[in-house]
Design a protein around this motif. Structure first.
Motif, PDB file in Angstrom:
ATOM      1  N   UNK A   1       0.822  -1.214   0.000  1.00 43.25           N
ATOM      2  CA  UNK A   1       0.000   0.000   0.000  1.00 43.25           C
ATOM      3  C   UNK A   1       0.857   1.265   0.000  1.00 43.25           C
ATOM      4  N   UNK A   2       2.036   1.197   0.608  1.00 43.03           N
ATOM      5  CA  UNK A   2       3.006   2.284   0.562  1.00 43.03           C
ATOM      6  C   UNK A   2       4.240   1.808  -0.182  1.00 43.03           C
ATOM      7  N   UNK A   3       4.884   2.722  -0.898  1.00 41.86           N
ATOM      8  CA  UNK A   3       6.102   2.366  -1.611  1.00 41.86           C
ATOM      9  C   UNK A   3       7.274   2.247  -0.645  1.00 41.86           C
ATOM     10  N   UNK A   4       7.364   3.183   0.296  1.00 47.67           N
ATOM     11  CA  UNK A   4       8.441   3.206   1.274  1.00 47.67           C
ATOM     12  C   UNK A   4       7.975   4.004   2.476  1.00 47.67           C
TER      13      UNK A   4
ATOM     14  N   UNK B   1      11.150  -4.770  -4.714  1.00 46.54           N
ATOM     15  CA  UNK B   1      10.802  -3.594  -5.511  1.00 46.54           C
ATOM     16  C   UNK B   1      12.026  -2.728  -5.791  1.00 46.54           C
ATOM     17  N   UNK B   2      13.033  -2.810  -4.928  1.00 45.26           N
ATOM     18  CA  UNK B   2      14.218  -1.965  -5.094  1.00 45.26           C
ATOM     19  C   UNK B   2      15.292  -2.620  -5.941  1.00 45.26           C
ATOM     20  N   UNK B   3      15.345  -3.935  -5.944  1.00 42.02           N
ATOM     21  CA  UNK B   3      16.379  -4.646  -6.689  1.00 42.02           C
ATOM     22  C   UNK B   3      15.797  -5.167  -8.000  1.00 42.02           C
ATOM     23  N   UNK B   4      15.866  -4.301  -9.030  1.00 43.71           N
ATOM     24  CA  UNK B   4      15.328  -4.657 -10.324  1.00 43.71           C
ATOM     25  C   UNK B   4      13.846  -4.411 -10.476  1.00 43.71           C
ATOM     26  N   UNK B   5      13.211  -3.818  -9.456  1.00 42.59           N
ATOM     27  CA  UNK B   5      11.784  -3.541  -9.512  1.00 42.59           C
ATOM     28  C   UNK B   5      11.490  -2.083  -9.767  1.00 42.59           C
ATOM     29  N   UNK B   6      10.253  -1.676  -9.451  1.00 40.93           N
ATOM     30  CA  UNK B   6       9.807  -0.332  -9.796  1.00 40.93           C
ATOM     31  C   UNK B   6      10.417   0.761  -8.920  1.00 40.93           C
TER      32      UNK B   6
ATOM     33  N   UNK C   1      14.507   4.988  -7.157  1.00 40.91           N
ATOM     34  CA  UNK C   1      14.275   5.706  -5.898  1.00 40.91           C
ATOM     35  C   UNK C   1      15.235   5.203  -4.822  1.00 40.91           C
ATOM     36  N   UNK C   2      15.395   3.888  -4.728  1.00 40.46           N
ATOM     37  CA  UNK C   2      16.283   3.321  -3.718  1.00 40.46           C
ATOM     38  C   UNK C   2      17.730   3.748  -3.959  1.00 40.46           C
TER      39      UNK C   2
ATOM     40  N   UNK D   1      18.052   7.288  -2.789  1.00 37.50           N
ATOM     41  CA  UNK D   1      18.017   7.354  -1.324  1.00 37.50           C
ATOM     42  C   UNK D   1      19.343   6.928  -0.732  1.00 37.50           C
ATOM     43  N   UNK D   2      19.948   5.876  -1.262  1.00 37.29           N
ATOM     44  CA  UNK D   2      21.241   5.424  -0.732  1.00 37.29           C
ATOM     45  C   UNK D   2      22.310   6.491  -0.891  1.00 37.29           C
ATOM     46  N   UNK D   3      22.214   7.264  -1.953  1.00 33.45           N
ATOM     47  CA  UNK D   3      23.180   8.339  -2.164  1.00 33.45           C
ATOM     48  C   UNK D   3      22.907   9.525  -1.246  1.00 33.45           C
ATOM     49  N   UNK D   4      21.649   9.948  -1.164  1.00 35.14           N
ATOM     50  CA  UNK D   4      21.301  11.124  -0.358  1.00 35.14           C
ATOM     51  C   UNK D   4      21.531  10.864   1.129  1.00 35.14           C
ATOM     52  N   UNK D   5      21.273   9.621   1.585  1.00 34.26           N
ATOM     53  CA  UNK D   5      21.434   9.283   2.998  1.00 34.26           C
ATOM     54  C   UNK D   5      22.709   8.466   3.249  1.00 34.26           C
ATOM     55  N   UNK D   6      23.710   8.677   2.406  1.00 30.84           N
ATOM     56  CA  UNK D   6      24.968   7.953   2.614  1.00 30.84           C
ATOM     57  C   UNK D   6      25.550   8.251   3.994  1.00 30.84           C
ATOM     58  N   UNK D   7      25.345   9.481   4.475  1.00 34.46           N
ATOM     59  CA  UNK D   7      25.762   9.877   5.821  1.00 34.46           C
ATOM     60  C   UNK D   7      24.504  10.175   6.633  1.00 34.46           C
ATOM     61  N   UNK D   8      24.067   9.268   7.521  1.00 32.00           N
ATOM     62  CA  UNK D   8      22.865   9.533   8.321  1.00 32.00           C
ATOM     63  C   UNK D   8      23.026  10.793   9.168  1.00 32.00           C
ATOM     64  N   UNK D   9      21.910  11.447   9.437  1.00 29.93           N
ATOM     65  CA  UNK D   9      21.910  12.659  10.248  1.00 29.93           C
ATOM     66  C   UNK D   9      22.011  12.306  11.734  1.00 29.93           C
ATOM     67  N   UNK D  10      22.749  13.129  12.481  1.00 32.73           N
ATOM     68  CA  UNK D  10      22.882  12.949  13.939  1.00 32.73           C
ATOM     69  C   UNK D  10      22.592  14.280  14.610  1.00 32.73           C
ATOM     70  N   UNK D  11      21.599  14.315  15.509  1.00 34.04           N
ATOM     71  CA  UNK D  11      21.264  15.550  16.234  1.00 34.04           C
ATOM     72  C   UNK D  11      21.109  15.224  17.706  1.00 34.04           C
TER      73      UNK D  11
END
Length: 303
Positions: free
Chosen positions: A140-143, A280-285, A289-290, A293-303
Motif C-alpha cells: 500500500x506504501x512504496x516506502x 521492488x528496489x532490486x530490479x523492480x519499480x 528511488x532506492x 536514497x542510498x546516495x542522499x542518505x549515505x551519511x545519516x543525520x545525527x542531532x
C-alpha cells in the motif's frame, strides 16, 4: 506572412513605440517599421496610427493582437509540449511519515523527491510506525520512514537516516536553572510514556530500561496524546522522554511549565530508518528511488 512579422507586430503593439520595441527586438527602428508596413500591405489593413508623438492600434490592429499572441504562444510552446509528450509518465509514490519527524530529515526527503521528480511524485502519508511498515510490506506504501527497530522481515531493506538524542521532559519549576538532570532525581516522579510507548518496540524497551535503572512509578494515559503527556508533566506529577533538539517538532507540544533537559547519566537515542521492499528496489519499480536514497542518505543525520 512569416512568424517574425507577427513577433514584430506584437512587440510594437505592446510598447506602442517603435524605438523601444526595436531595442527589445535587437534591431534598428527603420527595418522594424518596414516589416510592419510589409505586414499591413499583405493583410490589406493599417495596423497602427502613427504620428510624430504617438503610436496607436487601429481597430484592425486591436483585432489582430490576440490572434497574433495566440499563434506565438502556440509556437513557443512546441518544445515544451514535445518534452511533456516524450517524458515518461510520473508515478505517484506514497511515503509513510510517523509523527515528530525532524525538519532536517524532512529536507533530505524533499531532496529525494526532487531527485526523482521526473518519473515519480512522492506524496507523504502519516501514521504510526508499525502500521506504516505493514503498509510497505503489503504494497500500500512504496516506502516509509520508521522508528527503529522494526520487525525483522527479511523482505524489507532498512536504510538508517537519522539518530536523535533524547532528553527528559520535566516540570520546569521543579528543576529551575538546570542544564541537565540525573535519573535518580526523577525517581519520585512517575514516567509518562509517549503515545507510541505501548505499541512500539523501542519505547517498550526504553520503559524496561528505566525500570531497571530505578524508575518504578508509571502513569498510563488512555488514548494519550502528546498534549496530554505535556499536561501531566506540567502539573508536576510525571516526567517523560522526547527529542532533545529544540528544532524537533515535538517541542511544539511543550507547555510553559515544561522543559527538556539532557540526562547526565543516561544516553538514549531514537533511530529512524527508511524502509522499502527489497524485491521492488532490486530490479523492480523502486530501483531508481532506492539508488537515489542510498546516495542522499549515505551519511545519516545525527542531532
Amino acid at each position: 506572412m512569416e512568424l517574425l512579422h507577427l513577433r514584430y507586430f506584437a512587440a510594437v503593439a505592446q510598447e506602442l513605440n517603435f524605438s523601444t520595441a526595436a531595442r527589445k527586438l535587437h534591431m534598428a527602428a527603420s527595418p522594424l517599421s518596414r516589416r510592419i508596413k510589409d505586414l499591413e500591405n499583405e493583410l490589406g489593413h493599417r495596423l497602427f496610427d502613427r504620428d510624430t508623438h504617438h503610436v496607436r492600434l487601429t481597430p484592425a490592429g486591436s483585432a489582430l493582437l490576440p490572434i497574433a499572441r495566440g499563434v506565438l504562444e502556440q509556437v513557443d510552446s512546441i518544445k515544451w509540449r514535445l518534452d511533456e509528450t516524450t517524458r515518461p509518465q510520473r508515478t505517484t509514490l506514497l511515503l509513510g511519515v510517523p509523527t515528530g519527524i525532524h525538519p532536517d530529515l524532512r529536507m533530505r526527503i524533499d531532496a529525494l523527491a526532487e531527485r526523482v521528480r521526473d518519473r515519480f511524485e512522492v506524496t507523504r502519508w502519516p501514521g504510526a510506525t508499525d502500521r506504516l511498515v505493514d503498509a510497505v510490506c503489503d504494497g500500500r506504501l512504496a516506502l516509509t520512514l520508521a522508528r527503529l527497530p522494526v520487525g525483522g522481515d527479511p523482505a524489507l531493506e532498512q536504510l538508517p537516516v537519522m539518530s536523535e538524542r533524547l532528553g527528559a521532559v520535566v516540570p520546569r519549576d521543579a528543576f529551575p536553572g538546570r542544564e541537565s538532570v540525573a535519573l535518580a532525581e526523577l525517581a519520585d516522579l512517575a514516567y509518562a510514556g509517549s503515545p507510541a510507548a505501548g505499541t512500539h518496540a523501542y519505547f517498550r524497551g526504553l520503559d524496561q530500561q528505566l525500570s531497571d535503572l530505578g524508575i518504578k512509578k508509571r502513569i498510563t494515559l488512555n488514548s494519550a496524546t502528546f498534549d496530554g503527556v505535556s499536561e501531566i508533566v506540567s502539573s508536576g506529577l510525571a516526567f517523560s522522554i522526547s527529542m532533545l533538539d529544540p528544532k524537533s517538532p515535538m517541542h511544539h507540544y511543550r507547555l510553559d511549565n515544561v522543559t527538556v533537559l539532557p540526562f547526565s547519566d543516561f544516553h538514549p537515542r531514537l533511530e529512524t530508518g527508511l524502509l522499502w521492499r527489497q524485491d521492488r528496489a532490486n530490479g523492480g519499480d523502486l530501483e531508481e528511488v532506492a539508488a537515489a536514497a542510498r546516495e542522499i542518505f549515505a551519511e545519516p543525520l545525527h542531532v
